[in-house]
Design a protein around this motif. Structure first.
Motif, PDB file in Angstrom:
ATOM      1  N   ILE A  41      69.441 -15.404  -5.781  1.00 55.54           N
ATOM      2  CA  ILE A  41      68.217 -15.731  -5.039  1.00 55.54           C
ATOM      3  C   ILE A  41      67.650 -17.071  -5.506  1.00 55.54           C
ATOM      4  N   LEU A  42      67.862 -17.424  -6.768  1.00 53.71           N
ATOM      5  CA  LEU A  42      67.418 -18.732  -7.255  1.00 53.71           C
ATOM      6  C   LEU A  42      68.301 -19.870  -6.767  1.00 53.71           C
ATOM      7  N   SER A  43      69.502 -19.550  -6.308  1.00 50.38           N
ATOM      8  CA  SER A  43      70.427 -20.586  -5.849  1.00 50.38           C
ATOM      9  C   SER A  43      70.271 -20.921  -4.368  1.00 50.38           C
ATOM     10  N   VAL A  44      69.526 -20.112  -3.625  1.00 43.32           N
ATOM     11  CA  VAL A  44      69.389 -20.379  -2.192  1.00 43.32           C
ATOM     12  C   VAL A  44      68.371 -21.489  -1.962  1.00 43.32           C
ATOM     13  N   PHE A  76      58.012 -23.725   4.182  1.00 53.04           N
ATOM     14  CA  PHE A  76      59.153 -23.156   3.491  1.00 53.04           C
ATOM     15  C   PHE A  76      58.713 -22.546   2.156  1.00 53.04           C
ATOM     16  N   LEU A  77      59.473 -21.562   1.696  1.00 53.80           N
ATOM     17  CA  LEU A  77      59.268 -20.952   0.383  1.00 53.80           C
ATOM     18  C   LEU A  77      60.522 -21.202  -0.449  1.00 53.80           C
ATOM     19  N   ARG A  78      60.383 -22.018  -1.490  1.00 50.50           N
ATOM     20  CA  ARG A  78      61.518 -22.308  -2.363  1.00 50.50           C
ATOM     21  C   ARG A  78      61.444 -21.426  -3.603  1.00 50.50           C
ATOM     22  N   PRO A  79      62.478 -20.633  -3.883  1.00 50.27           N
ATOM     23  CA  PRO A  79      62.476 -19.790  -5.083  1.00 50.27           C
ATOM     24  C   PRO A  79      62.554 -20.641  -6.352  1.00 50.27           C
ATOM     25  N   ASP A  80      61.682 -20.335  -7.317  1.00 53.32           N
ATOM     26  CA  ASP A  80      61.661 -21.086  -8.570  1.00 53.32           C
ATOM     27  C   ASP A  80      61.889 -20.234  -9.809  1.00 53.32           C
ATOM     28  N   ARG A  81      61.453 -18.977  -9.765  1.00 54.96           N
ATOM     29  CA  ARG A  81      61.563 -18.139 -10.966  1.00 54.96           C
ATOM     30  C   ARG A  81      61.570 -16.670 -10.557  1.00 54.96           C
ATOM     31  N   VAL A  82      62.392 -15.889 -11.247  1.00 55.01           N
ATOM     32  CA  VAL A  82      62.470 -14.449 -11.021  1.00 55.01           C
ATOM     33  C   VAL A  82      61.901 -13.728 -12.235  1.00 55.01           C
ATOM     34  N   GLN A  83      61.080 -12.726 -11.965  1.00 55.84           N
ATOM     35  CA  GLN A  83      60.590 -11.838 -13.019  1.00 55.84           C
ATOM     36  C   GLN A  83      60.636 -10.429 -12.450  1.00 55.84           C
ATOM     37  N   GLU A  88      58.662 -16.140  -8.007  1.00 55.11           N
ATOM     38  CA  GLU A  88      57.696 -17.223  -7.897  1.00 55.11           C
ATOM     39  C   GLU A  88      58.274 -18.253  -6.937  1.00 55.11           C
ATOM     40  N   VAL A  89      57.472 -18.671  -5.968  1.00 54.74           N
ATOM     41  CA  VAL A  89      57.937 -19.611  -4.958  1.00 54.74           C
ATOM     42  C   VAL A  89      57.020 -20.818  -4.902  1.00 54.74           C
ATOM     43  N   SER A  90      57.615 -21.945  -4.533  1.00 60.74           N
ATOM     44  CA  SER A  90      56.838 -23.133  -4.203  1.00 60.74           C
ATOM     45  C   SER A  90      56.601 -23.103  -2.699  1.00 60.74           C
ATOM     46  N   LEU A  91      55.368 -23.359  -2.302  1.00 63.80           N
ATOM     47  CA  LEU A  91      55.003 -23.403  -0.886  1.00 63.80           C
ATOM     48  C   LEU A  91      55.185 -24.838  -0.425  1.00 63.80           C
ATOM     49  N   LEU A  92      56.191 -25.079   0.384  1.00 66.45           N
ATOM     50  CA  LEU A  92      56.553 -26.436   0.781  1.00 66.45           C
ATOM     51  C   LEU A  92      56.107 -26.735   2.204  1.00 66.45           C
ATOM     52  N   LEU A 113      63.386  -7.642   0.212  1.00 66.07           N
ATOM     53  CA  LEU A 113      62.140  -7.747   0.960  1.00 66.07           C
ATOM     54  C   LEU A 113      61.950  -9.140   1.546  1.00 66.07           C
ATOM     55  N   VAL A 114      62.952 -10.003   1.345  1.00 65.06           N
ATOM     56  CA  VAL A 114      62.942 -11.350   1.898  1.00 65.06           C
ATOM     57  C   VAL A 114      64.295 -11.605   2.556  1.00 65.06           C
ATOM     58  N   THR A 115      64.323 -12.579   3.435  1.00 65.42           N
ATOM     59  CA  THR A 115      65.590 -13.099   3.936  1.00 65.42           C
ATOM     60  C   THR A 115      65.810 -14.429   3.230  1.00 65.42           C
ATOM     61  N   TYR A 116      67.046 -14.844   3.131  1.00 70.78           N
ATOM     62  CA  TYR A 116      67.343 -16.084   2.429  1.00 70.78           C
ATOM     63  C   TYR A 116      68.098 -17.033   3.328  1.00 70.78           C
ATOM     64  N   ASN A 117      67.926 -18.309   3.058  1.00 74.43           N
ATOM     65  CA  ASN A 117      68.589 -19.384   3.807  1.00 74.43           C
ATOM     66  C   ASN A 117      69.412 -20.190   2.824  1.00 74.43           C
ATOM     67  N   LEU A 118      70.693 -20.215   3.060  1.00 76.01           N
ATOM     68  CA  LEU A 118      71.566 -20.989   2.178  1.00 76.01           C
ATOM     69  C   LEU A 118      71.434 -22.483   2.428  1.00 76.01           C
ATOM     70  N   LEU A 119      71.154 -22.856   3.649  1.00 72.33           N
ATOM     71  CA  LEU A 119      71.125 -24.267   4.027  1.00 72.33           C
ATOM     72  C   LEU A 119      69.877 -24.677   4.770  1.00 72.33           C
ATOM     73  N   SER A 120      68.786 -24.228   4.694  1.00 70.55           N
ATOM     74  CA  SER A 120      67.599 -24.443   5.513  1.00 70.55           C
ATOM     75  C   SER A 120      67.529 -25.771   6.227  1.00 70.55           C
TER      76      SER A 120
END
Length: 120
Positions: A41-44, A76-83, A88-92, A113-120
């Motif tokens: 999820i951090l790599s997407v 956009f929501l960029r994943p930054d950290r998992v706990q 934790e996401v950055s709101l872009l 609970l989220v969908t992910y985009n490999l290439l947004s």
């Protein structure tokens, strides 16, 4: 290629071939690379909240934490950290510039609970 890992043994991995009928296959786990959900999820590129699981943005990774007040629109929501189950996401904005940060719940036990985009 990405496959869903059903189980992992000492020398093999069981991957899902078809979710509809439940078919799986056993493969040599050393012929590929296993990436667990937190690292994946951090790599997407970006994630999106699922429409069937609306949730507020939180200031901390806690169910009872306060909500983030959005002063500007985000795109956009960029994943930054998992706990744990929190992300934790950055709101872009449209230009991929950060308009703030927030925590969202990204999974339950066996459900994303989220969908992910490999290439947004």
């Amino acid at each position: 290629l990405y496959f869903l890992l059903r189980s992992e043994g000492r020398d093999y991995a069981e991957i899902v071939l078809n979710e509809a009928d439940g078919r799986t296959a056993y493969v040599d786990k050393f012929k590929g690379r296993i990436i667990y959900w937190p690292a994946f999820i951090l790599s997407v590129n970006t994630v999106e909240l699922k429409t069937d699981f609306p949730q507020p943005f939180k200031v901390k990774p806690l169910k009872h934490a306060g909500e983030v007040v959005l002063e500007k629109k985000y795109r956009f929501l960029r994943p930054d950290r998992v706990q744990g189950y929190w992300l934790e996401v950055s709101l872009l904005n449209d230009g991929f510039k950060s308009e703030g940060r927030a925590w969202i719940k990204w999974r339950n036990e066996d459900e994303l609970l989220v969908t992910y985009n490999l290439l947004s």
